[in-house]
Design a protein around this motif. Structure first.
Motif, PDB file in Angstrom:
ATOM      1  N   ARG A   1     -26.294  96.155  15.331  1.00 24.21           N
ATOM      2  CA  ARG A   1     -25.227  95.345  15.930  1.00 24.21           C
ATOM      3  C   ARG A   1     -25.575  93.857  15.927  1.00 24.21           C
ATOM      4  N   ASP A   2     -26.782  93.535  16.368  1.00 32.53           N
ATOM      5  CA  ASP A   2     -27.163  92.123  16.484  1.00 32.53           C
ATOM      6  C   ASP A   2     -27.197  91.441  15.126  1.00 32.53           C
ATOM      7  N   THR A   3     -27.689  92.147  14.113  1.00 26.10           N
ATOM      8  CA  THR A   3     -27.749  91.535  12.792  1.00 26.10           C
ATOM      9  C   THR A   3     -26.353  91.386  12.194  1.00 26.10           C
ATOM     10  N   LEU A   4     -25.483  92.346  12.431  1.00 24.56           N
ATOM     11  CA  LEU A   4     -24.095  92.208  11.986  1.00 24.56           C
ATOM     12  C   LEU A   4     -23.421  91.018  12.669  1.00 24.56           C
ATOM     13  N   ASP A   5     -23.729  90.804  13.950  1.00 19.94           N
ATOM     14  CA  ASP A   5     -23.185  89.638  14.658  1.00 19.94           C
ATOM     15  C   ASP A   5     -23.561  88.347  13.946  1.00 19.94           C
ATOM     16  N   VAL A   6     -24.824  88.249  13.540  1.00 18.53           N
ATOM     17  CA  VAL A   6     -25.286  87.040  12.867  1.00 18.53           C
ATOM     18  C   VAL A   6     -24.563  86.859  11.542  1.00 18.53           C
ATOM     19  N   ILE A   7     -24.429  87.935  10.778  1.00 22.21           N
ATOM     20  CA  ILE A   7     -23.782  87.836   9.471  1.00 22.21           C
ATOM     21  C   ILE A   7     -22.307  87.452   9.621  1.00 22.21           C
ATOM     22  N   GLU A   8     -21.646  88.012  10.636  1.00 26.39           N
ATOM     23  CA  GLU A   8     -20.220  87.741  10.820  1.00 26.39           C
ATOM     24  C   GLU A   8     -19.954  86.337  11.363  1.00 26.39           C
ATOM     25  N   ARG A   9     -20.768  85.918  12.349  1.00 25.94           N
ATOM     26  CA  ARG A   9     -20.427  84.680  13.057  1.00 25.94           C
ATOM     27  C   ARG A   9     -21.572  83.681  13.189  1.00 25.94           C
TER      28      ARG A   9
END
Length: 407
Positions: free
Chosen positions: A278-286
């Protein structure tokens, strides 16, 4: 599909390099586990990761090249995605970097360069200051970390390689779709389609490994890269001087790597794995604009921005937490090495300051700027610590006296 550079991790290279000193990084590269390798490079103070402990059998295998596996940018874009490439401009051209920290005890000085990852991939580092220090350095310290070894021979190491490769995948051949919560997998699918494309093999990798491959692909698509900026300069100067890097890694031995490997392969999904994803997806998205801003700040030497953003990177901490929760590591007493790693590096720094007028080291920029990092632990043991933007009164006074004495 992911593809390695020519000659990367081939059997011939493995056999040729057999017997070289094994390091955590070499084992990671043999597996292509760039998640762990890059986290290791970004934040070595966290010490050893559980997965690599379980893969300690590979420590008899070869040290691989510095070239990373190329991850192609995806031509496919999901229509449902509102994810956009960052609009932050990534700096290019020749850049100075952040300068050097100066740690002084008596008349001896340890110069420390703060490292940062990722960095803009189109920059050239103007390393004049570092080269001048390296020309006079009596010792150049390697970064802190853990070197994992085991007394296994060549044949045994090769026979265990397939099992080690399987350890990078989910138990029982499970896919990410089967393991992850629905909303997390949907986010992963959109970003995978955008940055990686139709790579079915990645769907069976452990979440932390899969999501970091995605992260690296997103960095590449947005003008950023990890590594290969500082180490070539150090290697060049050391080779010219006939010197070698002095290792500061804590050496750890795993007596039964086969059992460690088997234990890890049995471990399934943990809550920390989902948090990592989740945290890494957050970084990639925003979060890529913030990642780029920090990369730019290192390149141009903007310490104010680096100080303001010190400690960012929660996705790294989440992934490390997931990997450090391994039962395979706990069973072997290898899940609490951080304090030992730090003490080992501090002892090496003490020795350098005691014996050499000039010495040099590299540390994570966060370890230099934070209040709980290696530099903070070193302060009580030295006379003076100066950041690159702090005036050196002793040097200024010497320069003034020299100027006044000049007719």
């Amino acid at each position: 599909m992911l593809r390695a550079p020519p000659g990367h991790s081939t059997l011939n290279r493995t056999q040729t390099n057999f017997g070289k000193r094994c390091t955590l990084r070499s084992a990671l590269r043999m597996l292509g586990l760039h998640l762990l390798e890059r986290i290791w490079l970004m934040d070595k103070r966290l010490g050893v990761t559980a997965l690599t402990l379980a893969l300690a059998s590979l420590c008899a295998l070869a040290q691989a090249q510095d070239a990373p596996i190329a991850v192609p940018a995806a031509a496919i874009q999901a229509e449902t995605s509102d994810v956009r490439d960052m609009d932050t401009v990534v700096v290019t051209g020749v850049q100075p970097g952040p300068g050097l920290w100066r740690v002084r005890r008596g008349e001896n000085t340890l110069y420390i360069l703060g490292t940062q990852s990722p960095l803009p991939k189109a920059i050239s580092w103007r390393s004049d200051e570092v080269r001048e220090v390296l020309a006079d350095a009596g010792v150049v310290l390697g970064p802190p970390g853990v070197s994992i070894g085991s007394d296994i021979g060549m044949f045994r190491g090769l026979t265990m390689l397939p099992a080690a490769m399987r350890a990078s995948r989910n138990p029982d051949g499970a896919t990410l779709e089967e393991l992850l919560p629905v909303e997390v997998y949907q986010r992963w699918s959109v970003l995978k389609a955008r940055y990686i494309g139709r790579d079915r093999g990645i769907e069976r990798k452990r979440p932390a490994i899969a999501v970091y491959e995605l992260y690296r692909a997103a960095l590449d698509a947005n003008g950023l890269r990890e590594g290969r900026v500082i180490s070539p300069v150090l290697d060049e100067v050391l080779k010219a001087r006939g010197m070698t890097l002095t290792p500061t890694m804590l050496k750890v031995k795993v007596d039964d790597p086969r059992a460690a490997l088997a234990d890890f392969r049995k471990e399934g999904l943990k809550p920390e794995d989902v948090s990592c994803m989740r945290d890494t997806l957050d970084v990639i998205e925003r979060g890529l604009p913030q990642v780029a801003a920090r990369a730019n700040a290192w390149a141009v030497g903007d310490l104010d921005v680096l100080r303001a953003t010190a400690g960012q990177g929660s996705q790294v901490r989440a992934c490390m937490s997931a990997l450090l929760q391994s039962e395979a590591a706990r069973k072997r007493g290898l899940d609490g090495l951080e304090a030992q790693v730090r003490a080992h590096w501090l002892a090496a720094a003490d020795d350098a300051l005691a014996k050499h007028r000039v010495s040099f080291a590299t540390l994570s920029i966060d370890d230099l700027l934070g209040t709980a990092g290696y530099l903070a632990a070193l302060r009580p043991r030295v006379d003076t610590v100066l950041a690159p933007d702090e005036a050196d009164v002793v040097e200024d006074e010497d320069a003034a006296r020299s100027g006044a004495a000049t007719p």
